[in-house]
Design a protein around this motif. Structure first.
Motif, PDB file in Angstrom:
ATOM      1  N   ASN A 167     -17.074   3.933  14.374  1.00  0.00           N
ATOM      2  CA  ASN A 167     -15.880   3.114  14.620  1.00  0.00           C
ATOM      3  C   ASN A 167     -15.913   2.492  16.015  1.00  0.00           C
ATOM      4  N   HIS A 168     -16.355   3.287  17.002  1.00  0.00           N
ATOM      5  CA  HIS A 168     -16.434   2.757  18.363  1.00  0.00           C
ATOM      6  C   HIS A 168     -17.510   1.663  18.435  1.00  0.00           C
ATOM      7  N   ALA A 169     -18.632   1.884  17.760  1.00  0.00           N
ATOM      8  CA  ALA A 169     -19.691   0.872  17.737  1.00  0.00           C
ATOM      9  C   ALA A 169     -19.201  -0.403  17.061  1.00  0.00           C
ATOM     10  N   TYR A 170     -18.431  -0.246  15.990  1.00  0.00           N
ATOM     11  CA  TYR A 170     -17.867  -1.417  15.309  1.00  0.00           C
ATOM     12  C   TYR A 170     -16.922  -2.181  16.224  1.00  0.00           C
ATOM     13  N   ALA A 171     -16.104  -1.439  16.981  1.00  0.00           N
ATOM     14  CA  ALA A 171     -15.169  -2.098  17.899  1.00  0.00           C
ATOM     15  C   ALA A 171     -15.927  -2.920  18.936  1.00  0.00           C
ATOM     16  N   SER A 185     -17.637  -5.999  17.069  1.00  0.00           N
ATOM     17  CA  SER A 185     -16.675  -7.007  16.622  1.00  0.00           C
ATOM     18  C   SER A 185     -16.133  -7.844  17.768  1.00  0.00           C
ATOM     19  N   ARG A 186     -16.265  -7.323  19.001  1.00  0.00           N
ATOM     20  CA  ARG A 186     -15.834  -8.092  20.179  1.00  0.00           C
ATOM     21  C   ARG A 186     -17.007  -8.846  20.810  1.00  0.00           C
ATOM     22  N   GLY A 187     -18.107  -8.924  20.087  1.00  0.00           N
ATOM     23  CA  GLY A 187     -19.248  -9.686  20.572  1.00  0.00           C
ATOM     24  C   GLY A 187     -20.284  -8.878  21.315  1.00  0.00           C
ATOM     25  N   ASN A 188     -20.057  -7.583  21.470  1.00  0.00           N
ATOM     26  CA  ASN A 188     -20.999  -6.732  22.199  1.00  0.00           C
ATOM     27  C   ASN A 188     -21.842  -5.940  21.203  1.00  0.00           C
ATOM     28  N   ARG A 189     -22.684  -6.655  20.451  1.00  0.00           N
ATOM     29  CA  ARG A 189     -23.513  -5.989  19.444  1.00  0.00           C
ATOM     30  C   ARG A 189     -24.470  -4.991  20.074  1.00  0.00           C
ATOM     31  N   ASN A 190     -25.095  -5.394  21.171  1.00  0.00           N
ATOM     32  CA  ASN A 190     -26.056  -4.496  21.825  1.00  0.00           C
ATOM     33  C   ASN A 190     -25.392  -3.219  22.311  1.00  0.00           C
ATOM     34  N   GLY A 191     -24.173  -3.359  22.823  1.00  0.00           N
ATOM     35  CA  GLY A 191     -23.454  -2.165  23.269  1.00  0.00           C
ATOM     36  C   GLY A 191     -23.117  -1.234  22.119  1.00  0.00           C
ATOM     37  N   GLY A 192     -22.736  -1.819  20.991  1.00  0.00           N
ATOM     38  CA  GLY A 192     -22.425  -0.998  19.824  1.00  0.00           C
ATOM     39  C   GLY A 192     -23.647  -0.262  19.312  1.00  0.00           C
TER      40      GLY A 192
END
Length: 347
Positions: free
Chosen positions: A230-234, A237-244
């Motif tokens: 869920n945190h990775a999705y958040a 979804s805000r444009g931070n794919r690499n962070g997720g």
């Protein structure tokens, strides 16, 4: 799918107690809708999406070789798992064609019906595999699915034709016709699931828990993974794919069951509104499988990713090993696809 397996799926809605209960439940709702007049329209808004969700869940369960669970309360919600509602769209389009075009343009009705018969089963199949309505409209994804299933795929369009032309001609009272319609729809989705089960498409990355009864409550490990996902999705979804993706990789370093964790997170990412992070994660997962020498799962993972996007490629450093794995598993189409794009990097 053999003839025997096809016949087994024809009787699945009768052999499954859970599916029988579900059919009786929805039949009761449909009869209430029919008897309630204008008030029945409000009930239909809740029941029809729930019915569509349940049919898709039958296809998914049969693709995994499981019994279909009875419908849950959340099936009646208009939010969440919106991908399961997509089959309503082509069905509604065909109904509108039947309603508004038969007198003015019977030729268009015939064309729309033929297209529906041929494409609807493949659309549901791709939807069950990818959880992506966009991919279920992708002609290349539909064609690849049909090629993977082979000639037995024709069982599904044949049953759609039976539903559209043979069932309505039976001299049955209205209530019994509704019973047969509900049963026939359950059969269709069981057949679609059975077709996916033959080449093991939906289980291409060994979804954990498919060979045992699902727990009634999620385990502590699954709950922890869900929080991470869920945190990775958040983030994604805000444009931070690499962070997720980095957040998931950090968790994988400490997951007590890393083998199942990779496939668990991959499956979860495929349910996101944007499935493309799953493809980037799939590249890393593929590297792990290739390093372990697991050719079978590596090849199936690549096929699964290519259903989402035919441009999927391994990491540049994995291309040679991926080609070798595809060759050893005898998948000539995958070998050709990888060879054609061997000089390309990324998804």
């Amino acid at each position: 799918m053999s003839v025997r397996e096809f016949l087994a799926e024809l009787t699945f809605p009768l052999r499954s107690q859970a599916c029988l209960l579900a059919q009786l439940t929805f039949l009761l709702f449909f009869w209430l809708i029919s008897a309630a007049g204008l008030l029945g329209l409000w009930l239909a808004v809740m029941v029809i999406p729930a019915y569509a969700r349940y049919l898709v869940m039958i296809a998914e369960a049969r693709a995994l070789g499981r019994d279909a669970a009875p419908p849950a309360v959340d099936y009646f919600s208009l939010v969440g798992n919106l991908w399961t509602l997509f089959p309503v769209v082509p069905v509604a389009a065909l109904l509108l064609a039947f309603i508004y075009l038969p007198d003015s343009r019977p030729d268009l009705v015939a064309v729309a019906t033929a297209i529906f018969i041929l494409l609807f089963p493949a659309m549901v199949g791709v939807l069950v595999i990818t959880h992506s309505p966009v991919q279920s409209l992708n002609p290349m994804a539909l064609w690849r699915l049909v090629r993977m299933v082979g000639l037995p795929f024709l069982y599904a369009p044949a049953w759609v034709a039976v539903m559209l032309f043979a069932v309505p001609l039976l001299p049955l009272p209205g209530w019994l016709g509704t019973v047969l319609d509900v049963y026939a729809a359950c059969v269709l989705h069981a057949v679609i699931g059975g077709l996916l089960r033959g080449p093991d498409l939906i289980n291409s990355v060994d979804v954990p828990g498919t060979d045992v009864d699902l727990p009634t409550r999620p385990s502590d490990l699954e709950q922890s993974r869900t929080v991470v996902a869920n945190h990775a999705y958040a983030l994604a979804s805000r444009g931070n794919r690499n962070g997720g993706l980095a957040h998931v990789r950090n968790w994988l370093a400490s997951d007590p069951q890393p083998d199942s964790a990779w496939s668990w997170f991959f499956e979860r990412m495929l349910t996101w509104d944007d499935p493309y992070p799953a493809l980037y994660f799939g590249q890393d997962y593929l590297s792990t499988l290739l390093a372990e020498g697991d050719d079978r799962r590596a090849a199936k993972l690549m096929l699964r990713c290519r259903l989402v996007d035919p441009a999927f490629r391994p990491h540049p450093g994995d291309v040679d090993r991926a080609l070798a794995a595809a060759a050893r598993t005898g998948n000539d189409e995958l070998v050709a696809a990888l060879s054609d794009g061997a000089s390309r990097a990324g998804v």
